[in-house]
Design a protein around this motif. Sequence first.
Motif, PDB file in Angstrom:
ATOM      1  N   TRP A 165       5.699 -61.030 -21.216  1.00  0.00           N
ATOM      2  CA  TRP A 165       6.483 -61.591 -20.308  1.00  0.00           C
ATOM      3  C   TRP A 165       5.987 -61.383 -18.944  1.00  0.00           C
ATOM      4  CZ3 TRP A 165       9.109 -60.018 -15.785  1.00  0.00           C
ATOM      5  CH2 TRP A 165      10.357 -60.888 -15.446  1.00  0.00           C
ATOM      6  N   CYS A 166       5.288 -60.381 -18.454  1.00  0.00           N
ATOM      7  CA  CYS A 166       4.721 -60.291 -17.051  1.00  0.00           C
ATOM      8  C   CYS A 166       3.598 -61.153 -16.995  1.00  0.00           C
ATOM      9  CB  CYS A 166       4.167 -58.717 -16.876  1.00  0.00           C
ATOM     10  SG  CYS A 166       5.381 -57.326 -17.092  1.00  0.00           S
ATOM     11  N   ARG A 167       2.904 -61.348 -17.901  1.00  0.00           N
ATOM     12  CA  ARG A 167       1.733 -62.148 -17.723  1.00  0.00           C
ATOM     13  C   ARG A 167       2.278 -63.721 -17.736  1.00  0.00           C
ATOM     14  NH1 ARG A 167      -1.245 -59.692 -23.271  1.00  0.00           N
ATOM     15  NH2 ARG A 167      -2.637 -58.287 -22.388  1.00  0.00           N
ATOM     16  N   SER A 168       3.355 -63.879 -18.450  1.00  0.00           N
ATOM     17  CA  SER A 168       3.741 -65.356 -18.467  1.00  0.00           C
ATOM     18  C   SER A 168       4.588 -65.842 -17.054  1.00  0.00           C
ATOM     19  CB  SER A 168       4.875 -65.627 -19.337  1.00  0.00           C
ATOM     20  OG  SER A 168       4.023 -65.570 -20.730  1.00  0.00           O
ATOM     21  N   ARG A 169       5.261 -64.492 -16.392  1.00  0.00           N
ATOM     22  CA  ARG A 169       5.622 -64.567 -15.089  1.00  0.00           C
ATOM     23  C   ARG A 169       4.603 -65.132 -14.027  1.00  0.00           C
ATOM     24  NH1 ARG A 169      10.241 -62.627 -12.527  1.00  0.00           N
ATOM     25  NH2 ARG A 169      10.228 -63.121 -10.582  1.00  0.00           N
ATOM     26  N   VAL A 170       3.545 -64.338 -14.159  1.00  0.00           N
ATOM     27  CA  VAL A 170       2.499 -64.657 -13.121  1.00  0.00           C
ATOM     28  C   VAL A 170       1.880 -65.887 -13.444  1.00  0.00           C
ATOM     29  CG1 VAL A 170       0.409 -63.765 -12.210  1.00  0.00           C
ATOM     30  CG2 VAL A 170       2.234 -62.215 -12.801  1.00  0.00           C
ATOM     31  N   VAL A 171       1.756 -66.437 -14.563  1.00  0.00           N
ATOM     32  CA  VAL A 171       0.968 -67.745 -14.880  1.00  0.00           C
ATOM     33  C   VAL A 171       2.094 -68.814 -14.264  1.00  0.00           C
ATOM     34  CG1 VAL A 171       0.681 -69.431 -16.888  1.00  0.00           C
ATOM     35  CG2 VAL A 171      -0.093 -67.020 -16.937  1.00  0.00           C
ATOM     36  N   VAL A 172       3.289 -68.703 -14.573  1.00  0.00           N
ATOM     37  CA  VAL A 172       4.144 -69.507 -13.790  1.00  0.00           C
ATOM     38  C   VAL A 172       4.199 -69.754 -12.601  1.00  0.00           C
ATOM     39  CG1 VAL A 172       6.656 -70.193 -13.661  1.00  0.00           C
ATOM     40  CG2 VAL A 172       5.708 -69.477 -15.940  1.00  0.00           C
ATOM     41  N   ALA A 173       4.194 -68.513 -11.568  1.00  0.00           N
ATOM     42  CA  ALA A 173       4.233 -68.297 -10.225  1.00  0.00           C
ATOM     43  C   ALA A 173       2.882 -69.016  -9.840  1.00  0.00           C
ATOM     44  CB  ALA A 173       4.382 -66.841  -9.839  1.00  0.00           C
ATOM     45  N   ALA A 174       1.763 -68.658 -10.255  1.00  0.00           N
ATOM     46  CA  ALA A 174       0.363 -69.175 -10.137  1.00  0.00           C
ATOM     47  C   ALA A 174       0.352 -70.742 -10.116  1.00  0.00           C
ATOM     48  CB  ALA A 174      -0.448 -68.800 -10.623  1.00  0.00           C
ATOM     49  N   ARG A 175       1.244 -71.416 -11.137  1.00  0.00           N
ATOM     50  CA  ARG A 175       1.086 -72.770 -11.038  1.00  0.00           C
ATOM     51  C   ARG A 175       2.108 -73.208 -10.193  1.00  0.00           C
ATOM     52  NH1 ARG A 175      -1.213 -77.265 -12.085  1.00  0.00           N
ATOM     53  NH2 ARG A 175       0.096 -79.075 -12.899  1.00  0.00           N
ATOM     54  N   ALA A 176       3.319 -72.691 -10.131  1.00  0.00           N
ATOM     55  CA  ALA A 176       4.195 -73.414  -8.964  1.00  0.00           C
ATOM     56  C   ALA A 176       3.698 -73.261  -7.778  1.00  0.00           C
ATOM     57  CB  ALA A 176       5.275 -72.233  -9.217  1.00  0.00           C
ATOM     58  N   ALA A 177       2.729 -72.376  -7.512  1.00  0.00           N
ATOM     59  CA  ALA A 177       2.107 -72.274  -6.115  1.00  0.00           C
ATOM     60  C   ALA A 177       1.018 -73.140  -5.873  1.00  0.00           C
ATOM     61  CB  ALA A 177       1.818 -70.752  -5.706  1.00  0.00           C
ATOM     62  N   GLY A 178       0.698 -73.768  -6.998  1.00  0.00           N
ATOM     63  CA  GLY A 178      -0.584 -74.538  -7.053  1.00  0.00           C
ATOM     64  C   GLY A 178      -1.754 -73.962  -7.100  1.00  0.00           C
ATOM     65  N   LEU A 179      -1.865 -72.740  -7.444  1.00  0.00           N
ATOM     66  CA  LEU A 179      -3.153 -71.954  -7.792  1.00  0.00           C
ATOM     67  C   LEU A 179      -3.725 -72.158  -9.122  1.00  0.00           C
ATOM     68  CD1 LEU A 179      -1.743 -68.589  -6.111  1.00  0.00           C
ATOM     69  CD2 LEU A 179      -2.975 -70.311  -4.943  1.00  0.00           C
ATOM     70  N   VAL A 180      -4.823 -71.640  -9.242  1.00  0.00           N
ATOM     71  CA  VAL A 180      -5.630 -71.838 -10.496  1.00  0.00           C
ATOM     72  C   VAL A 180      -4.878 -70.757 -11.443  1.00  0.00           C
ATOM     73  CG1 VAL A 180      -7.812 -72.483  -9.618  1.00  0.00           C
ATOM     74  CG2 VAL A 180      -7.361 -69.994  -9.960  1.00  0.00           C
ATOM     75  N   PRO A 181      -4.900 -71.204 -12.772  1.00  0.00           N
ATOM     76  CA  PRO A 181      -4.276 -69.894 -13.800  1.00  0.00           C
ATOM     77  C   PRO A 181      -4.746 -68.635 -13.552  1.00  0.00           C
ATOM     78  CG  PRO A 181      -4.829 -72.116 -15.024  1.00  0.00           C
ATOM     79  CD  PRO A 181      -5.670 -72.097 -13.404  1.00  0.00           C
ATOM     80  N   PRO A 182      -4.327 -67.506 -13.696  1.00  0.00           N
ATOM     81  CA  PRO A 182      -4.667 -66.194 -13.496  1.00  0.00           C
ATOM     82  C   PRO A 182      -5.573 -65.794 -14.734  1.00  0.00           C
ATOM     83  CG  PRO A 182      -2.212 -66.348 -13.396  1.00  0.00           C
ATOM     84  CD  PRO A 182      -2.587 -67.702 -13.902  1.00  0.00           C
ATOM     85  N   ALA A 183      -6.619 -65.069 -14.146  1.00  0.00           N
ATOM     86  CA  ALA A 183      -7.467 -64.572 -15.180  1.00  0.00           C
ATOM     87  C   ALA A 183      -7.011 -63.162 -15.841  1.00  0.00           C
ATOM     88  CB  ALA A 183      -8.837 -64.018 -14.435  1.00  0.00           C
ATOM     89  N   GLN A 184      -7.386 -63.001 -17.311  1.00  0.00           N
ATOM     90  CA  GLN A 184      -6.544 -61.673 -17.866  1.00  0.00           C
ATOM     91  C   GLN A 184      -7.349 -60.573 -17.340  1.00  0.00           C
ATOM     92  OE1 GLN A 184      -6.867 -62.608 -22.080  1.00  0.00           O
ATOM     93  NE2 GLN A 184      -5.680 -60.778 -22.609  1.00  0.00           N
ATOM     94  N   SER A 185      -6.585 -59.440 -17.506  1.00  0.00           N
ATOM     95  CA  SER A 185      -7.166 -58.114 -17.010  1.00  0.00           C
ATOM     96  C   SER A 185      -8.070 -57.611 -17.943  1.00  0.00           C
ATOM     97  CB  SER A 185      -5.870 -57.318 -16.918  1.00  0.00           C
ATOM     98  OG  SER A 185      -6.236 -55.916 -16.276  1.00  0.00           O
ATOM     99  N   VAL A 186      -8.819 -56.410 -17.572  1.00  0.00           N
ATOM    100  CA  VAL A 186     -10.191 -55.893 -18.245  1.00  0.00           C
ATOM    101  C   VAL A 186      -9.445 -55.578 -19.758  1.00  0.00           C
ATOM    102  CG1 VAL A 186     -11.330 -55.428 -16.031  1.00  0.00           C
ATOM    103  CG2 VAL A 186      -9.982 -53.667 -17.247  1.00  0.00           C
TER     104      VAL A 186
END
Length: 277
Positions: A165-186
Motif C-alpha cells: 500500500w505504501c509503495r502504491s501511495r508513493v507511485v500515485v503521488a509521484a505520477r500526480a506531481a508529474g515526476l518519474v515513477p519511483p525506484a524500488q528500495s534496496v
Amino acid sequence: MRPPPLTWLYVPGDRPEVVAKALVAGADVVIVDLEDAVAPDRKEYARAATAELLAEPGPVPVHVRVNALGTPLSDADLEALAPLPGLAGLRLPKVTSAADVIRTAERAAPLDGGAPALYALLESALGVERAFAVATAHPALRGLSIGEADLRADLGVRDETGLDWCRSRVVVAARAAGLVPPAQSVYPDVRDTDGLTASCARGRALGLLGRAAIHPRQLPVIERAYLPTPQEVEQAEEVLKAAATERGAQALPDGRFVDRAVVEQAHRTLALSRHTP
C-alpha cells in the motif's frame, strides 16, 4: 527522450576505492552514501573524499545521500557538495514534510543558480502520508522513493507485501506531481538473486521503475526484471502499428482493445526497451 534510470548503486562515501569501482560497475546512477553507511567518526573524511570525487563530472551520474536533514552534518554536506560540477543529485533521507525539501533546496542553491536535483526518501509513516505534498514542494524535487528498511521498522511490518500500500501511495503521488515513477528500495540479501527477481516483479506490477542496489551483482538482475520482455515489445509494436493505420478506439485481431491510453503505454514500453546504461 532518454528513459529514466533503472539501476542505482549505493556505495559508502568513506571508501573511495569502492566508489571508484562502482563508477564502472554498470549502474545507471551511483549514490555515494554519507548517512547510514558511514560511522560517525568517518563523516568528515567521507565528505572530503566525496568532494574530491565531485570536483569534475564522472563517467556516470553521481548522487549523494546526505546526513539527517537539519543537522550540522547535513548543513556541512550541502555547503561542501552542492556547488560541485560532478554532483548530479542529492538524496534527502527521512523526509517527512514539504518544509524539509524547501529548506534543503534553499540551503543547497548556489548564489548564481538554482538548487541541484533533489530526491526525497520517505522512510516513515508520516513521510508516506505526506507524499504528494513532498512531491510538489519545490521545482528542484525530481523524484520520490521509499526507504523500506526504516519504514518497515516504523510500521512493524515483517513481510514485504505489507509495504504494497505504501509503495502504491508513493507511485500515485509521484505520477500526480508529474515526476518519474519511483525506484524500488534496496534488496538486502545480495546472494539471493531469485528473491530479488521475485521482489522486482512485484515492484514492477505496482508501478515502480528500477531499483537501488547495494552490490554490483544485483544490477543485471534488476535491469532484466524491469526491462520489457520480448513479448511486451512485440505487443507494443502491434498496438502502434494499428494506431498508425486507423484513428480512434479499435480492437486487434487477438481481442485486445486499443485506445489512446493503450497507445501511450505502448510508447513508454518501446522507449524503455531502448534503455542503455
